[in-house]
Design a protein around this motif. Structure first.
Motif, PDB file in Angstrom:
ATOM      1  N   ARG A 152      48.196  53.568  41.068  1.00 58.67           N
ATOM      2  CA  ARG A 152      47.272  53.297  42.174  1.00 58.67           C
ATOM      3  C   ARG A 152      47.221  51.810  42.466  1.00 58.67           C
ATOM      4  O   ARG A 152      46.961  50.992  41.582  1.00 58.67           O
ATOM      5  CB  ARG A 152      45.876  53.819  41.816  1.00 58.67           C
ATOM      6  N   ILE A 153      47.488  51.438  43.713  1.00 57.52           N
ATOM      7  CA  ILE A 153      47.391  50.045  44.128  1.00 57.52           C
ATOM      8  C   ILE A 153      45.931  49.600  44.042  1.00 57.52           C
ATOM      9  O   ILE A 153      45.022  50.324  44.454  1.00 57.52           O
ATOM     10  CB  ILE A 153      47.924  49.858  45.560  1.00 57.52           C
ATOM     11  N   GLN A 155      43.105  45.977  44.033  1.00 52.78           N
ATOM     12  CA  GLN A 155      42.862  44.559  44.301  1.00 52.78           C
ATOM     13  C   GLN A 155      42.151  43.977  43.088  1.00 52.78           C
ATOM     14  O   GLN A 155      41.110  44.478  42.678  1.00 52.78           O
ATOM     15  CB  GLN A 155      42.015  44.387  45.556  1.00 52.78           C
ATOM     16  N   VAL A 174      46.325  41.770  45.755  1.00 50.52           N
ATOM     17  CA  VAL A 174      46.592  43.205  45.826  1.00 50.52           C
ATOM     18  C   VAL A 174      47.864  43.444  45.028  1.00 50.52           C
ATOM     19  O   VAL A 174      48.900  42.842  45.312  1.00 50.52           O
ATOM     20  CB  VAL A 174      46.751  43.679  47.278  1.00 50.52           C
ATOM     21  N   GLU A 176      50.393  46.180  42.369  1.00 50.50           N
ATOM     22  CA  GLU A 176      50.800  47.484  41.838  1.00 50.50           C
ATOM     23  C   GLU A 176      50.801  47.362  40.312  1.00 50.50           C
ATOM     24  O   GLU A 176      51.669  46.699  39.749  1.00 50.50           O
ATOM     25  CB  GLU A 176      52.192  47.853  42.340  1.00 50.50           C
ATOM     26  N   PRO A 194      53.147  43.660  46.085  1.00 54.95           N
ATOM     27  CA  PRO A 194      54.031  44.374  47.019  1.00 54.95           C
ATOM     28  C   PRO A 194      54.674  43.469  48.066  1.00 54.95           C
ATOM     29  O   PRO A 194      55.854  43.647  48.399  1.00 54.95           O
ATOM     30  CB  PRO A 194      53.091  45.397  47.675  1.00 54.95           C
ATOM     31  N   ALA A 221      44.967  52.697  51.022  1.00 61.69           N
ATOM     32  CA  ALA A 221      46.020  52.963  50.035  1.00 61.69           C
ATOM     33  C   ALA A 221      45.656  54.212  49.245  1.00 61.69           C
ATOM     34  O   ALA A 221      45.137  54.143  48.129  1.00 61.69           O
ATOM     35  CB  ALA A 221      46.195  51.763  49.111  1.00 61.69           C
ATOM     36  N   PHE A 225      51.775  54.270  44.582  1.00 62.80           N
ATOM     37  CA  PHE A 225      52.916  53.438  44.938  1.00 62.80           C
ATOM     38  C   PHE A 225      54.168  53.981  44.251  1.00 62.80           C
ATOM     39  O   PHE A 225      54.096  54.697  43.244  1.00 62.80           O
ATOM     40  CB  PHE A 225      52.668  51.975  44.562  1.00 62.80           C
TER      41      PHE A 225
END
Length: 352
Positions: A152-153, A155, A174, A176, A194, A221, A225
């Motif tokens: 899960r992406i 921040q 942000v 991955e 990313p 998002a 990913f």
């Protein structure tokens, strides 16, 4: 949750017939009275649990009965790969899943194989944290671990320490999250930015988890990913660790070492520095001393490290560091030149 506890109890009884109420209470961290109530609940659910009294008594399942609850949930299967790190599992919030997974696996094994597995657990244990330091669990570690499992992406807000006396600074990225690494009691997150995949470093970053101050979802998002299929966490960490260690080596010290000093050097100096130093070594001189250039983080660090080698090392350069060793040697010579018995008063301890 009672349902999960009942499953664990049934698996325990299946794997270890004859467990007493006291033993089950210890394993499940409940009271013996709750064990009795849970056994009744299992019977009402159709699990043929029976209790036997006496010296060889305890809880048993009916002969020939085996629970069908031994199929591993994906999270349980994943945590088996970490089962040698109980403290790490607790930090990640996975200890319950790992314990249930081990019970399920034990319940499916033949007795001979089960005994071998239990024997290995009794003989081998991995203790990752360093000595003389109480490990701390970062507050956001469990949530970050869930993001890693789910691809899960997120921040992250991160406090970056200042260099050369500069104040620390806050950074928001942000990322991955690809993996977590436990190094000597400290957790690190390996992540990729990313938008920087095409950069020279591929957008890879390493964050100390205890410096992450906030972790938030990224609006929009919703899908996991896509992980780089060529990424291997172990190989990535090894390469980045070696590169990071070399960035700390900002000073070069020229030294002469005896054969014994050469053998002892890897015990007092970082591995990357030792490899570079040995590569620079010349041939032994007529008395067996070897001259080489040793990378070091600073003169202070080099002084502390090389002082452990005593008379097995001579510092040739830089001159300032050589002068420090000369002063240390002179101070030690003065200290040990005098006989400590000469400082005692006449008559010694028997004088009244």
């Amino acid at each position: 949750m009672r349902a999960a506890r009942l499953i664990r109890m049934a698996l325990l009884i299946q794997s270890h017939p004859g467990l007493t109420a006291a033993a089950l209470a210890r394993e499940l961290e409940i009271s013996e009275r709750t064990v009795i109530r849970d056994a009744q609940a299992l019977q009402e659910a159709g699990v043929p649990v029976r209790s036997e009294k006496g010296r060889v008594g305890g809880y048993f399942l009916a002969a020939g009965y085996r629970t069908r609850l031994t199929t591993l949930h994906p999270s349980e299967a994943e945590t088996l790969f970490l089962s040698g790190l109980p403290a790490a599992l607790q930090d990640l919030g996975l200890s319950d899943a790992a314990q249930t997974a081990r019970l399920k696996l034990t319940a499916t094994l033949l007795p001979s194989v089960r005994q071998a597995a239990e024997s290995s657990v009794r003989r081998f244990h991995l203790d990752a944290p360093a000595w003389f330091r109480e490990p701390a669990t970062p507050e956001l570690l469990p949530e970050l671990a869930r993001a890693v499992w789910a691809d899960r992406i997120v921040q992250v807000s991160y406090v970056r320490p200042g260099r050369d006396g500069a104040p620390s600074s806050a950074v928001t990225r942000v990322v991955e999250p690809y993996g977590l690494v436990l190094k000597a009691g400290t957790w690190y997150a390996v992540a990729r930015i990313p938008d920087e995949r095409e950069a020279q470093d591929g957008g890879w970053r390493t964050y100390r988890v205890d410096r992450i101050t906030a972790l938030d979802s990224v609006p929009g998002a919703h899908e996991p990913f896509v992980r780089d299929p060529a990424f291997e966490l172990g190989a990535h960490w090894e390469a980045r660790s070696a590169a990071f260690a070399r960035t700390l080596l900002r000073t070069t010290v020229t030294v002469r070492l005896t054969g014994r000093g050469l053998r002892q050097l890897p015990a007092v100096v970082d591995g990357a520095a030792v490899a570079d130093a040995f590569a620079s070594a010349g041939a032994p001189d007529p008395v067996g001393w070897v001259t080489l250039d040793l990378p070091a983080e600073s003169e202070d660090v080099a002084f502390d490290q090389l002082a452990r080698l005593g008379a097995e090392v001579e510092v040739l350069a830089p001159a300032r560091l050589r002068a420090r060793f000369r002063a240390r040697a002179e101070a030690l010579a003065t200290l040990y030149r005098a006989d400590p018995r000469e400082a005692e008063p006449e008559g010694g301890e028997d004088q009244r």
